[in-house]
Design an enzyme around this catalytic site. Structure first.
Site, PDB file in Angstrom:
ATOM      1  N   CYS A  69      -9.705  -4.147  -5.161  1.00 14.58           N
ATOM      2  CA  CYS A  69      -8.728  -5.196  -5.482  1.00 14.58           C
ATOM      3  C   CYS A  69      -9.424  -6.502  -5.865  1.00 14.58           C
ATOM      4  O   CYS A  69      -8.903  -7.276  -6.681  1.00 14.58           O
ATOM      5  CB  CYS A  69      -7.778  -5.377  -4.302  1.00 14.58           C
ATOM      6  SG  CYS A  69      -6.840  -3.850  -3.961  1.00 14.58           S
ATOM      7  N   HIS A 126      -3.149   0.253  -3.732  1.00 16.75           N
ATOM      8  CA  HIS A 126      -3.331  -0.721  -2.670  1.00 16.75           C
ATOM      9  C   HIS A 126      -2.254  -1.790  -2.870  1.00 16.75           C
ATOM     10  O   HIS A 126      -1.577  -1.814  -3.907  1.00 16.75           O
ATOM     11  CB  HIS A 126      -4.744  -1.306  -2.755  1.00 16.75           C
ATOM     12  CG  HIS A 126      -5.769  -0.480  -2.034  1.00 16.75           C
ATOM     13  ND1 HIS A 126      -7.047  -0.929  -1.759  1.00 16.75           N
ATOM     14  CD2 HIS A 126      -5.685   0.773  -1.488  1.00 16.75           C
ATOM     15  CE1 HIS A 126      -7.706   0.003  -1.102  1.00 16.75           C
ATOM     16  NE2 HIS A 126      -6.922   1.041  -0.927  1.00 16.75           N
ATOM     17  N   GLU A 184      -2.417  -4.978  -3.501  1.00 15.16           N
ATOM     18  CA  GLU A 184      -2.647  -5.885  -4.633  1.00 15.16           C
ATOM     19  C   GLU A 184      -2.435  -5.174  -5.965  1.00 15.16           C
ATOM     20  O   GLU A 184      -1.869  -5.750  -6.899  1.00 15.16           O
ATOM     21  CB  GLU A 184      -4.066  -6.460  -4.568  1.00 15.16           C
ATOM     22  CG  GLU A 184      -4.348  -7.303  -3.321  1.00 15.16           C
ATOM     23  CD  GLU A 184      -4.888  -6.492  -2.146  1.00 15.16           C
ATOM     24  OE1 GLU A 184      -4.600  -5.271  -2.053  1.00 15.16           O
ATOM     25  OE2 GLU A 184      -5.612  -7.074  -1.326  1.00 15.16           O
ATOM     26  N   SER A 201      -7.662  -9.517   3.430  1.00 15.08           N
ATOM     27  CA  SER A 201      -8.773  -9.733   2.494  1.00 15.08           C
ATOM     28  C   SER A 201      -8.885  -8.559   1.524  1.00 15.08           C
ATOM     29  O   SER A 201      -8.907  -7.399   1.942  1.00 15.08           O
ATOM     30  CB  SER A 201     -10.071  -9.880   3.298  1.00 15.08           C
ATOM     31  OG  SER A 201     -11.182  -9.916   2.427  1.00 15.08           O
ATOM     32  N   CYS A 238     -10.138  -5.625  -0.743  1.00 15.95           N
ATOM     33  CA  CYS A 238     -11.311  -4.740  -0.808  1.00 15.95           C
ATOM     34  C   CYS A 238     -12.005  -4.908  -2.167  1.00 15.95           C
ATOM     35  O   CYS A 238     -11.539  -5.634  -3.036  1.00 15.95           O
ATOM     36  CB  CYS A 238     -10.876  -3.291  -0.576  1.00 15.95           C
ATOM     37  SG  CYS A 238     -10.107  -2.513  -2.013  1.00 15.95           S
ATOM     38  N   ASN A 268       0.842  -1.188   0.000  1.00 22.88           N
ATOM     39  CA  ASN A 268       0.000   0.000   0.000  1.00 22.88           C
ATOM     40  C   ASN A 268       0.886   1.250   0.000  1.00 22.88           C
ATOM     41  O   ASN A 268       1.814   1.350   0.782  1.00 22.88           O
ATOM     42  CB  ASN A 268      -0.891  -0.037   1.248  1.00 22.88           C
ATOM     43  CG  ASN A 268      -1.930   1.062   1.250  1.00 22.88           C
ATOM     44  OD1 ASN A 268      -1.609   2.250   1.275  1.00 22.88           O
ATOM     45  ND2 ASN A 268      -3.186   0.668   1.233  1.00 22.88           N
ATOM     46  N   ASP A 308      -8.382   4.811   3.758  1.00 25.38           N
ATOM     47  CA  ASP A 308      -7.909   3.851   2.757  1.00 25.38           C
ATOM     48  C   ASP A 308      -9.010   2.948   2.225  1.00 25.38           C
ATOM     49  O   ASP A 308      -8.897   2.412   1.120  1.00 25.38           O
ATOM     50  CB  ASP A 308      -6.778   2.995   3.341  1.00 25.38           C
ATOM     51  CG  ASP A 308      -5.992   2.291   2.254  1.00 25.38           C
ATOM     52  OD1 ASP A 308      -5.475   2.991   1.367  1.00 25.38           O
ATOM     53  OD2 ASP A 308      -5.909   1.051   2.269  1.00 25.38           O
TER      54      ASP A 308
END
Lengths: 153, 153
Positions: free
Chosen positions: A87, A57, A59, A82, A84, A46, A147
């Site tokens: 992503c 982010h 990912e 996990s 969001c 991030n 975020d």
């Protein structure tokens, strides 16, 4: 499925990224994209704080670092948290075949939706990932809610 | 709802971005994020070719250009093309209130899903947006299918 013996090492790359982000004053979420033979294609973390960039982010940063690819079906996205909706949408649109998730207790994103659409999902309940986020959210709640786009929180 | 008289000017910014991308050899999709009073917060275009960056779709580029914001509920994302799952996920996660779409004929992304989740959706059926994509897909199908993660197409 990813070989279970490889999972720890793969998650380890993502955790390294998360820790590096924390050390930079950032949000401690890391990710890495692996190829069909377990080769590392890209890794990232991030970068909201570090680059003032809300689009990076963990990912998306790992996906970006992997560069242009023609086929993601046999790739594996490993992330400390996990994913969001942003992503998760990335994973669905590009057809990433599997997602390995460090933990989904501090934040439950779109991974059930991905599973419904055929993505292989593994949640590891990793205590180090959970500790990183629990401590971060307690210390910097305003940054965390920024975020994930929760202005009222 | 966005004032209908403003829609043309707002879409015009996204179309300018799409045309600029085409002139650079890129994929002709543009977007812009506007604030509650119609002020331009960020604009951008697909940068897969220009930067070798698969993470920069038009909507993510516009979102990125707007920098860090605390609240997206009264913002409007204007895009020349129906947003893919990646960009739809962005809209949902950050709570962008409205999406204005130039056209959804050449590609139908996640905007119905967004509407189900409370996002205001306007599809303009703009002939210039449709022409840009129709001609591009005919000329460079491999690049277009790479951009939406369809390896078999």
């Amino acid at each position: 499925m990813v070989d279970p013996t490889e999972l720890g090492a793969m998650l380890g790359v993502a955790v390294e990224e998360a820790r590096a982000g924390l050390a930079e004053g950032g949000i401690p979420i890391g990710a890495a994209l692996f190829g069909p033979d377990g080769e590392l294609l890209g890794r990232g973390r991030n970068r909201r704080v570090q680059d003032g960039d809300p689009s990076m982010h963990a990912e998306t940063a790992a996906f970006r670092a992997a560069g242009r690819l023609r086929d993601y079906r046999r790739t594996v996205m490993v992330t400390t948290l996990s994913p969001c909706w942003y992503c998760s949408g990335l994973v669905r649109q590009f057809g990433i075949g599997q997602v390995v998730i460090g933990e989904a207790r501090t934040f439950h994103g779109g991974h059930d939706w991905l599973a419904e659409h055929g993505v292989g999902i593994t949640v590891l309940d990793d205590p180090e990932c959970e500790r990183l986020m629990t401590e971060f959210i307690a210390a910097r709640p305003e940054l965390w809610f920024e975020d994930i786009g929760e202005p009222g929180a």
